[in-house]
Each structure stands twice: as C-alpha cells, then as structure tokens.
Design an enzyme around this catalytic site. Structure first.
Site, mmCIF file in Angstrom:
data_model
loop_
_atom_site.group_PDB
_atom_site.id
_atom_site.type_symbol
_atom_site.label_atom_id
_atom_site.label_comp_id
_atom_site.label_asym_id
_atom_site.label_seq_id
_atom_site.Cartn_x
_atom_site.Cartn_y
_atom_site.Cartn_z
ATOM 1 N N HIS A 63 0.840 -1.358 -0.211
ATOM 2 C CA HIS A 63 0.080 -0.088 0.054
ATOM 3 C C HIS A 63 0.878 1.273 -0.060
ATOM 4 O O HIS A 63 0.632 2.193 -0.765
ATOM 5 C CB HIS A 63 -1.083 0.075 1.258
ATOM 6 C CG HIS A 63 -1.561 1.322 1.269
ATOM 7 N ND1 HIS A 63 -2.909 1.542 1.071
ATOM 8 C CD2 HIS A 63 -1.220 2.365 2.156
ATOM 9 C CE1 HIS A 63 -3.375 2.643 1.396
ATOM 10 N NE2 HIS A 63 -2.313 3.229 1.881
ATOM 11 N N GLU A 64 1.774 1.241 0.831
ATOM 12 C CA GLU A 64 2.369 2.465 1.157
ATOM 13 C C GLU A 64 3.444 2.562 -0.292
ATOM 14 O O GLU A 64 3.781 3.758 -0.582
ATOM 15 C CB GLU A 64 3.586 2.349 2.279
ATOM 16 C CG GLU A 64 2.896 2.329 3.677
ATOM 17 C CD GLU A 64 2.001 3.583 3.839
ATOM 18 O OE1 GLU A 64 2.279 4.633 3.082
ATOM 19 O OE2 GLU A 64 0.785 3.538 4.377
ATOM 20 N N HIS A 77 1.788 4.256 -2.961
ATOM 21 C CA HIS A 77 1.621 5.757 -2.836
ATOM 22 C C HIS A 77 2.826 6.412 -3.169
ATOM 23 O O HIS A 77 2.650 7.491 -3.989
ATOM 24 C CB HIS A 77 1.512 6.202 -1.357
ATOM 25 C CG HIS A 77 0.139 6.402 -0.813
ATOM 26 N ND1 HIS A 77 -0.778 6.837 -1.137
ATOM 27 C CD2 HIS A 77 0.075 5.679 0.531
ATOM 28 C CE1 HIS A 77 -1.913 6.906 -0.594
ATOM 29 N NE2 HIS A 77 -1.496 6.049 0.609
ATOM 30 N N GLU A 117 -6.275 6.852 -1.277
ATOM 31 C CA GLU A 117 -6.102 5.916 -0.312
ATOM 32 C C GLU A 117 -6.684 4.570 -0.919
ATOM 33 O O GLU A 117 -6.062 3.597 -0.896
ATOM 34 C CB GLU A 117 -6.700 6.383 0.829
ATOM 35 C CG GLU A 117 -6.048 7.190 1.749
ATOM 36 C CD GLU A 117 -4.495 6.807 2.603
ATOM 37 O OE1 GLU A 117 -4.403 5.510 2.720
ATOM 38 O OE2 GLU A 117 -3.719 7.291 2.418
#
Length: 267
Positions: free
Chosen positions: A101-102, A105, A177
């Site tokens: 997930h990070e 980003h 997100e």
C-alpha cells in the site's frame, strides 16, 4: 499580499525538497539497515522490485501503536516508516499488504499530488482574502447598496472558498487511499492480507504519540484514535475512507483474475 505569496512560495519550495526529512524528524523515525531487521528489509526489497521502484530507505518509529507511512517527492527520494508496534502485531502477509500500500503511494506520486493540491488550497484562501480586502479598502468611501452587497458576497466567499477547497483536498486524499489499496493488492495478489492488517490497526486502541493533525493523513490508518468522525458531515473532512469501506472494497477484489486486479489497481 506580495509578502504572503513570497512566504507561500518559500514554504512550498522547502516542503517539496525537504518534506520527507521534516516528517521523519517530527515522527521520531530512525533509519535502519538490513542487519537491524532482515525480514522487513526483504519484504520492502521484494515489493520494490515487483513495483519497479528503487529500494526505499527504511525507518523505524519506536512506538507500540501499529501504523506506517511513506513519504518523499519521487521514488528516488522516498522512504517508508514502520512503527515498532506494527512489526510486532502483524504477521508477514499483513505486513506485505501494508508495505505494498505504501509503495503504491510512492509509485502513484501521491505525495507530489497532495503537495500540488495543498498549494491550490492555499492559493484559493489567499485569493479569497485578497478579494475581500480589496473590496473593503477600495469601497470604504462609497456608501451604496451595491457596494454593501458586494461586501457581503466577498465575506461569504472568503469564508466558504477555503472550506470548499479543503473538502476537495480531503476528497482527493480519500480517493488516493482507495487507489493505493487497489494498487497494493496488484503487487501482493492477496487482498486479505491488507484487509486483515487494516482491521488490526484500526481495532488497536493505542494512539500514536508522535502523530499530529499535520501528519495524520500520511499514515495508512488515522493514528489519532478516538477522533475518527462517524457523522456524514464530519466525515467529509476525513483524510481516509472509513475502514469498513476499504475492507469491503478489498474483499470484493478476492478471487478476481490478474487482468481485473490490474485494472482495479490502475484506475
């Protein structure tokens, strides 16, 4: 007005080039090497290869509250930070989901996007203030109904414009997100790992001591425990979608073929 624009430009220049160091410093994050935590290093390294990213610098925040965030203006200047709590409380599959997930980003340039949006929000606020001041000082000698009406409109605009701009900023943040969740699953091919991690992190009652309102939007889950608004109106100001919405979206991705996952992760 000129001074305000110069200050805003200077602040954004500093934020663009040194925001990662500032955020890591505020969060009390310390750089770690492979010998300090080989398992975390391998997880980050493997997922960076899968995402086509250079190996990010890895940081550790000494706090038992589980959470993580990524920062940096581009992949070459990016870093990922984990709390000691998230490394202790999540299993490998869950930690892979959080890491993916990070990294998403970073790969999606969300940090840069939000910096641009923040500048736009600030500019709108400055313009609204300038408009009101120009009417106030430019029309103080003219006592007319038209001027009074324009003053009222200017005051209302000066109040509402920054709020509307902030709502747009929060909406963009929530959208990114959800995109990072989908893009992360594209890397791991295991939606349940991230879904389980989100559930564990959000269910943990411990607040992250080093977090504040200025950095809360960076974390994978709102670190300000007990301050997550449930009402619809208050929810408009949240930087994260609700955990229920995120987990539901992840569960809907389970069992999807690779082509469908790729489409979901690149929306």
């Amino acid at each position: 007005m000129g001074f305000a624009l110069i200050m805003a430009g200077l602040m954004n220049f500093v934020s663009y080039f040194w925001s990662d160091k500032i955020v890591l410093g505020i969060s009390g994050a310390k750089s770690i090497q492979k010998k300090d935590n080989p398992e975390v290093y391998r997880i980050v390294e493997n997922l960076c290869i899968a995402a086509g990213l250079p190996l990010l610098k890895i940081y550790l925040i000494n706090d038992s509250a589980p959470n993580a965030f990524a920062t940096g203006r581009d992949p070459k200047h990016a870093a990922i930070a984990f709390t000691s709590g998230i490394l202790e409380k999540l299993n490998k599959q869950e930690l892979e989901g959080v890491t993916a997930h990070e990294l998403s980003h970073v790969g999606n340039r969300d940090t840069l996007l939000m910096a641009v949006v923040s500048v736009l929000v600030g500019t709108i606020a400055l313009l609204a203030d300038f408009f009101m001041r120009s009417l106030w000082f430019g029309g103080r000698d003219r006592d007319s109904k038209g001027n009074t009406l324009m003053m009222v409109i200017a005051i209302v605009a000066a109040i509402l414009a920054p709020i509307v701009a902030m709502l747009i900023q929060m909406a963009v943040s929530r959208r990114r997100e959800l995109l990072a969740d989908a893009s992360g699953v594209l890397l791991t091919r295991y939606p349940e790992g991230l879904a389980s991690a989100l559930q564990k992190i959000s269910s943990d009652k411990e607040a992250l001591e080093v977090a504040n309102r200025g950095t809360a939007h960076l974390y994978i889950v709102n670190p300000l425990k007990g301050k997550q608004a449930g009402a619809w109106l208050a929810g408009l100001f949240n930087t994260h979608p609700s955990i229920e919405v995120r987990i539901k979206a992840l569960h809907e991705m389970e069992g999807l073929p690779a082509e469908a996952l790729a489409k979901a992760g690149k929306v």
